[in-house]
Design a protein around this motif. Structure first.
Motif, short mmCIF file in Angstrom:
data_model
loop_
_atom_site.label_atom_id
_atom_site.label_comp_id
_atom_site.label_asym_id
_atom_site.label_seq_id
_atom_site.Cartn_x
_atom_site.Cartn_y
_atom_site.Cartn_z
N SER A 31 43.55 46.00 33.46
CA SER A 31 42.58 45.54 34.02
C SER A 31 42.81 44.22 33.76
O SER A 31 42.95 43.81 32.90
CB SER A 31 41.37 46.22 34.03
N TYR A 33 41.04 39.87 34.52
CA TYR A 33 39.95 39.33 35.75
C TYR A 33 39.95 37.94 35.43
O TYR A 33 40.63 37.70 34.45
CB TYR A 33 38.38 39.78 34.74
N PHE A 45 32.29 35.00 38.03
CA PHE A 45 32.97 36.18 38.22
C PHE A 45 34.08 35.90 39.56
O PHE A 45 33.46 35.49 40.77
CB PHE A 45 32.67 37.76 38.01
N GLN A 48 39.20 40.54 40.29
CA GLN A 48 39.51 42.27 39.31
C GLN A 48 40.63 42.15 39.71
O GLN A 48 40.70 42.95 41.03
CB GLN A 48 38.63 43.28 38.83
N TYR A 49 41.96 42.53 39.79
CA TYR A 49 43.66 43.10 39.46
C TYR A 49 43.64 44.86 38.72
O TYR A 49 42.88 44.68 37.30
CB TYR A 49 44.06 42.55 39.86
N TYR A 50 43.55 45.70 39.11
CA TYR A 50 43.48 46.52 38.36
C TYR A 50 45.27 47.90 39.30
O TYR A 50 45.25 47.72 39.75
CB TYR A 50 42.32 48.05 38.59
N ARG A 55 40.24 45.89 42.54
CA ARG A 55 39.99 45.82 42.61
C ARG A 55 38.31 45.78 42.66
O ARG A 55 37.47 46.75 43.04
CB ARG A 55 39.78 47.10 41.09
N CYS A 91 40.43 34.47 31.77
CA CYS A 91 41.30 35.42 32.15
C CYS A 91 40.94 36.01 30.99
O CYS A 91 40.78 35.77 30.16
CB CYS A 91 42.83 35.57 32.60
N SER A 93 40.89 40.45 30.22
CA SER A 93 41.62 41.74 30.23
C SER A 93 40.80 43.25 29.95
O SER A 93 39.84 43.05 28.73
CB SER A 93 43.33 42.28 29.62
N ASN A 98 38.08 50.14 34.95
CA ASN A 98 36.68 49.59 34.38
C ASN A 98 35.19 49.90 35.42
O ASN A 98 34.38 49.19 35.70
CB ASN A 98 35.95 47.99 34.76
N GLN A 105 35.67 43.75 27.75
CA GLN A 105 36.88 42.32 28.64
C GLN A 105 37.39 41.62 27.70
O GLN A 105 36.45 41.36 26.50
CB GLN A 105 36.19 41.95 29.48
N ILE B 103 31.12 45.11 38.10
CA ILE B 103 31.14 43.77 37.63
C ILE B 103 30.13 43.45 36.48
O ILE B 103 28.89 42.85 36.99
CB ILE B 103 32.12 42.74 38.15
#
Lengths: 116, 116
Positions: A31, A33, A45, A48-50, A55, A91, A93, A98, A105, B103
């Motif tokens: 992940s 973020y 925020f 997010q990519y997963y 995501r 960034c 991760s 999550n 993170q 999140i």
């Protein structure tokens, strides 16, 4: 050192321009973020990519977009920049998706963007 | 909805004295709680988290935090402050109830200044 890398460290550009920020997560983390940190808004925020897929989405403007590539690095694209976009972009991760919200993170050092 | 408050923008303490950085939260279910520290020109570093179990959580660099459900607090503490502890501290909360965002929401941060 968290193991998360971000480039560039600093970026100065003009209003109306487009920039790309890059992030490499910790080895093994799936992940990524993106966060924006400004004095008036605090830490916000963005997205997010997963494992290559989006995501979760936060307060990300339509002028901003992101993607995560097969090697798991991620890029945040900021376009039609405005003075108010000046901020620190972090960034982070984490190991998995999550989905429970309990994962730690790990943050990169950030990219400081200044829009003139 | 989840929210977190750090009621003090700045905390001043003398080296060698105990320190407390306050955090209160609001969730509709049970919380996951996190503390991060940010040194100047660096990204956030994870200190500790409460997920479940013992209310007293021990973390990095001698820090600990106590989860108090009745007072909806998660204050960060250290028995003896060091000048090198001077930094910005962030509390974050995630509402575990179904439908809540997974999140974490971050507080606005508390600047800790330890005087020699």
């Amino acid at each position: 050192d968290s193991g998360v890398t971000q480039t560039p460290k600093h970026l100065i550009t003009a209003t109306g321009q487009r920039v790309t920020l890059r992030c490499s997560p910790r080895s093994g983390d799936l992940s990524v973020y993106w966060y924006q940190q400004s004095l008036d808004q605090g830490l916000q925020f963005l997205i997010q990519y997963y494992n290559g897929e989006e995501r979760a989405k936060g307060n990300i403007l339509e002028r901003f977009s992101a993607q995560q590539f097969p090697d798991l690095h991620s890029e945040l694209n900021l376009s039609s920049l405005e003075l108010g976009d000046s901020a620190l972009y972090f960034c982070a991760s984490s190991v998995g998706g999550n989905s429970g919200g309990e994962e730690t993170q790990y943050f990169g050092p950030g990219t400081r963007l200044l829009v003139l | 909805a989840q929210s977190v408050a750090q009621p003090e923008d700045q905390v001043n303490v003398a080296e060698g004295n105990p320190l407390t950085v306050k955090c209160t939260y609001s969730v509709s279910g049970n919380p996951y709680l996190f503390w991060y520290v940010q040194y100047p020109n660096r990204g956030l570093q994870f200190l500790l988290k409460y997920i479940t179990g013992d209310n007293l959580v021990k973390g990095s660099y001698g820090f600990e935090a106590e989860f108090n459900k009745s007072q909806t607090s998660f204050h960060l503490k250290k028995p003896s402050a060091l000048v090198s502890d001077s930094a910005l501290y962030f509390c974050a909360v995630r509402d575990v109830s179904s439908g809540g965002s997974y999140i974490p929401t971050f507080g606005r941060g508390t600047s800790l200044i330890v005087h020699p």
